[in-house]
Design an enzyme around this catalytic site. Structure first.
Site, PDB file in Angstrom:
ATOM      1  N   GLY A 128     -55.574 -30.824 -93.865  1.00 50.91           N
ATOM      2  CA  GLY A 128     -54.858 -30.990 -95.118  1.00 50.91           C
ATOM      3  C   GLY A 128     -53.461 -31.556 -94.961  1.00 50.91           C
ATOM      4  O   GLY A 128     -52.906 -32.126 -95.903  1.00 50.91           O
ATOM      5  N   ASP A 129     -52.874 -31.393 -93.776  1.00 50.52           N
ATOM      6  CA  ASP A 129     -51.549 -31.959 -93.476  1.00 50.52           C
ATOM      7  C   ASP A 129     -51.563 -32.371 -92.014  1.00 50.52           C
ATOM      8  O   ASP A 129     -50.776 -31.898 -91.198  1.00 50.52           O
ATOM      9  CB  ASP A 129     -50.456 -30.917 -93.749  1.00 50.52           C
ATOM     10  N   TYR A 130     -52.469 -33.299 -91.688  1.00 53.62           N
ATOM     11  CA  TYR A 130     -52.749 -33.621 -90.290  1.00 53.62           C
ATOM     12  C   TYR A 130     -51.683 -34.571 -89.744  1.00 53.62           C
ATOM     13  O   TYR A 130     -51.867 -35.792 -89.731  1.00 53.62           O
ATOM     14  CB  TYR A 130     -54.146 -34.216 -90.139  1.00 53.62           C
TER      15      TYR A 130
END
Length: 243
Positions: free
Chosen positions: A165-167
């Site tokens: 999701g926030d790679y």
């Protein structure tokens, strides 16, 4: 990962946390205005994240899920008191992806970022506490971008893998480029792989200040499972966000 030694008023913390922090050296390791992150260096190294009430539950639950697959820190305590959330986790051994030792080998770093994302996307989705992430992610875009993407019909997201999701590089902890675990997992769930791929490309561009290593990242991940339209779709959402 920035760490600044500090004097912290322990009396402001919930009493349930005191056994973990009493006698420890405390460092400020915050990287976001939305949350304060403290490194608790005592009998063991722990991280304490403090944020607005009910904003850390997702991270607590995703950590628990990913920890079962040895991909995230263990959550030791989660509580809400006086309009604030407190999440205490173990520390993942290693350094984050923007450490100098990694940044000095950008080709190897980009390939590692792709390989580690592939590993995340191959774990079973059974038991994941959050599904249908693509619909939520679309709602994060500006209203104009939402309308454009829905009207164009160029790509339809498929939620079939566990996404971070926030790679981004700071959220990938490694030792000699080997994966130790992922942190800041609160945006994860069952979603479309291209969301993480788009964020990975964004992070390589932002942190390395060039797109020269994008191909290394995508090749390491595996081209056969990549749809360029999917990357464009989620990249447009990212570009519309107000950082």
């Amino acid at each position: 990962m920035k760490q600044t030694k500090m004097n912290y008023d322990l009396s402001t913390l919930p009493t349930s946390l005191l056994p973990y922090v009493n006698g420890a050296t405390i460092y400020d390791s915050s990287s976001s205005p939305q949350a304060k992150t403290l490194l608790i260096d005592g009998s063991e190294r722990l991280f304490l994240k403090i944020a607005a009430a009910h904003t850390l539950e997702r991270e607590y639950r995703m950590n628990a899920f990913l920890h079962q697959h040895e991909l995230a820190p263990a959550s030791l305590l989660y509580t809400t008191e006086q309009q604030q959330d407190y999440l205490l986790t173990t520390a993942v051994a290693g350094e984050d992806g923007v450490a100098d030792a990694f940044m000095q080998q950008p080709e190897r770093l980009a390939a590692a970022l792709g390989n580690h994302l592939r590993r995340l996307h191959t774990i079973p989705v059974d038991g994941c506490p959050y599904a249908h992430r693509s619909a939520d992610i679309l709602l994060e875009a500006s209203p104009a971008m939402q309308a454009e993407l829905q009207a164009s019909g160029d790509y339809t997201p498929v939620d079939d893998v566990i996404i971070h999701g926030d790679y981004c590089l700071p959220n990938v902890i490694m030792n000699n480029f080997e994966l130790c675990g992922f942190i800041d997992n609160g945006d994860g769930g069952i979603g479309d792989r291209h969301h993480d791929l788009a964020w990975g490309l964004w992070s390589l561009q932002f942190n390395l200040e060039t797109d020269r290593y994008h191909e290394h990242f995508l090749d390491a991940y595996g081209r056969k499972d990549i749809d360029e339209k999917g990357i464009v779709y989620f990249s447009r959402i990212i570009d519309s966000l107000d950082f």
